[in-house]
Design a protein around this motif. Sequence first.
Motif, PDB file in Angstrom:
ATOM      1  N   GLY A  44       0.819  -1.211   0.000  1.00  0.00           N
ATOM      2  CA  GLY A  44       0.000   0.000   0.000  1.00  0.00           C
ATOM      3  C   GLY A  44       0.847   1.253   0.000  1.00  0.00           C
ATOM      4  O   GLY A  44       0.527   2.243  -0.663  1.00  0.00           O
ATOM      5  N   GLY A  48       1.281   4.170  -2.828  1.00  0.00           N
ATOM      6  CA  GLY A  48       1.150   5.583  -2.499  1.00  0.00           C
ATOM      7  C   GLY A  48       2.271   6.422  -3.068  1.00  0.00           C
ATOM      8  O   GLY A  48       2.074   7.581  -3.458  1.00  0.00           O
ATOM      9  N   VAL A  79      -5.280   5.090  -6.093  1.00  0.00           N
ATOM     10  CA  VAL A  79      -5.897   5.487  -4.823  1.00  0.00           C
ATOM     11  C   VAL A  79      -6.724   4.348  -4.239  1.00  0.00           C
ATOM     12  O   VAL A  79      -6.651   4.037  -3.046  1.00  0.00           O
ATOM     13  CB  VAL A  79      -6.770   6.744  -5.026  1.00  0.00           C
ATOM     14  CG1 VAL A  79      -7.615   7.016  -3.785  1.00  0.00           C
ATOM     15  CG2 VAL A  79      -5.890   7.951  -5.341  1.00  0.00           C
ATOM     16  N   ILE A  80      -7.520   3.677  -5.077  1.00  0.00           N
ATOM     17  CA  ILE A  80      -8.390   2.599  -4.585  1.00  0.00           C
ATOM     18  C   ILE A  80      -7.562   1.404  -4.104  1.00  0.00           C
ATOM     19  O   ILE A  80      -7.769   0.873  -3.007  1.00  0.00           O
ATOM     20  CB  ILE A  80      -9.363   2.161  -5.705  1.00  0.00           C
ATOM     21  CG1 ILE A  80     -10.352   3.296  -6.003  1.00  0.00           C
ATOM     22  CG2 ILE A  80     -10.117   0.896  -5.287  1.00  0.00           C
ATOM     23  CD1 ILE A  80     -11.237   3.023  -7.210  1.00  0.00           C
ATOM     24  N   GLY A  83      -5.632   2.295  -0.936  1.00  0.00           N
ATOM     25  CA  GLY A  83      -6.506   2.352   0.238  1.00  0.00           C
ATOM     26  C   GLY A  83      -6.878   0.972   0.740  1.00  0.00           C
ATOM     27  O   GLY A  83      -6.892   0.707   1.943  1.00  0.00           O
ATOM     28  N   SER A  86      -3.853  -0.635   2.360  1.00  0.00           N
ATOM     29  CA  SER A  86      -3.538   0.038   3.627  1.00  0.00           C
ATOM     30  C   SER A  86      -4.538  -0.282   4.717  1.00  0.00           C
ATOM     31  O   SER A  86      -4.254  -0.101   5.905  1.00  0.00           O
ATOM     32  CB  SER A  86      -3.481   1.554   3.407  1.00  0.00           C
ATOM     33  OG  SER A  86      -2.456   1.880   2.485  1.00  0.00           O
ATOM     34  N   ALA A  87      -5.743  -0.739   4.346  1.00  0.00           N
ATOM     35  CA  ALA A  87      -6.740  -1.134   5.350  1.00  0.00           C
ATOM     36  C   ALA A  87      -6.563  -2.593   5.752  1.00  0.00           C
ATOM     37  O   ALA A  87      -6.627  -2.936   6.941  1.00  0.00           O
ATOM     38  CB  ALA A  87      -8.153  -0.903   4.805  1.00  0.00           C
TER      39      ALA A  87
END
Length: 589
Positions: A44, A48, A79-80, A83, A86-87
């Motif tokens: 992630g 970024g 971005v998707i 994200g 990263s979650a």
Amino acid sequence: MTDTTPATEAAPEAPARAPITRLWAYARQHLRLLIIGGALSFAGGIVGLVQPLIAMDVIDTLSNSESLTRPLLYLGAVVIVGGALSALGPYLMQIAGQDVVLTVRKQLIGRLVRLQVAEVDRLKPGDLVSRLSSDTNLLRTVASTTVIGGVTDAFMILGGIALMAWLDLVLFGTTMAMVVFVTVMMVFILPRIQRATGDSQKALGDMGSLLERVFSAFRTVKASGAEDYEIGRLEAAATTARDKGVKASLWEALAGVAAFLPVNIAFLMVLGVGGARVASGAMEVGTLIGFLLLLFYLMGPINGLVASLSQLQTGLAAIHRVEEVANLDSEAAQGEPRVAASEGPAQVAFEDVTFRYAEDLPFVHHGVTFASSGRGLTALVGPSGAGKTTVFSLIERFYPATTGRVTVDGVDVRDWPLEDLRGLIGYVEQDAPVLDGSLRENLVMAAQDATEAEIEDVVKTARLTELVEKLPEGLDSRIGYRGTTLSGGERQRVAIARALLRKPRLLLLDEATSQLDAANEASLKQVMLDAAERTNVIVVAHRLSTVTSADQIVVFDAGLVRAVGTHAELVAKDDLYRDLAASQLLTAA
């Protein structure tokens, strides 16, 4: 007299290890989940890093009057995906962190429950509870997001720095000056965070110990009108904990400032230097914007790395407190040589035993010698402080004899496996403690395999039938913290029933009838005499009614055995016993 080794063995002490080494030992048991979560978080972060480069592409596309569809689609996808990664990564690491805490707590629980009685007697229970709860909870974040997140942030920073160097060396040099400054500040601040956090956790443990002290004698505190005094002590402890916590927070705040200010100063310097270079034609505006976006993006990893290092110091302080428990003396649990099982009543003998609770304390026993063999009732009598109750602590191997020998069935208690030794003994303490839980749970504590018929029989024997009938759920009724819903006599009967249920070969009763009324005392005395017909019963006695029925009476005085005999023999030959008997007769009259 021959020196003896401790009767309760301490587990072999492991070599001292650095807290970070111990953290690794905890974490590696869940390494697979940590690596997967860390890899997802790292991916992630890499995604970024691509965003500033795509932003540069957007600017170049606008400058060339081309369509923005392609770069915007790329940007949206990045971005998707970033994200989602990263979650999911932190979620998996949180699971691993909870598993690490569970592992530590299981180890700590086993260690705490197996501590030597001497260690628990000198420690503060509230502080031990704090180590099991709050200190281990600090490890959750450290063992999951702190370590893996810190490593991820470090790689993100290194990757960002490499991209900066690729974009423009002049701006890269400006940024690196600030990175060096942050590093120097962290080297100064981080050790102070660890020390301050350790002090804060210790203060919380002290406050918990004071609160536990109040609740352990709650009625006494209220009856003494000591609420204000105890509140004052607790408030003082809470204030100390607050002050220690503020100090730790101050250093953590300074760490945040040390990371935040240099990065922002670097941002302004890059903007100024880069703007001048764009104006002079030395670099493209898209490169400057990409560099600024990259620097802006790296603020997150830099702050995250600083936070991770701060949290790591907190975790290392917690590990140090948890590890202190591992250095306490514990009882050997398994792997001891077996002792051949015997049948019938156990034989107990004290051979010239001396004992003191600590090297700086006076001796309690000064050469105690007596024997209690086979079936029958042996009563230990004597003035308060003569060393009667200590006899039971030495038999149970709660403490080691300083010199001399304590034997059961002719075998030194030091050579008995603890499980076997205590498995043949039924022990009723003077204050007859009852644990929070149901009546049934208290009865079967020492006899988990007891049948319903055996439980019913011991309930009847201990005169608990009426109590069971009046409780709303019978044996399964909860009886409150420390048995507060029971009377003193009921608690003693529960303790006696618990001891009898395990069918002991040796029954130790520390004034087990002291809180019973006359009717129940007579009944329990008969229970004691019935047990003495089947097994060896030793009782610390303060009532003459108990003593006169004894097959043997051992008179203690100032840590020595003064005389041994029956009631009639001792009345005839021993002045101290005669005086004790006379005073108890007067009390009875």
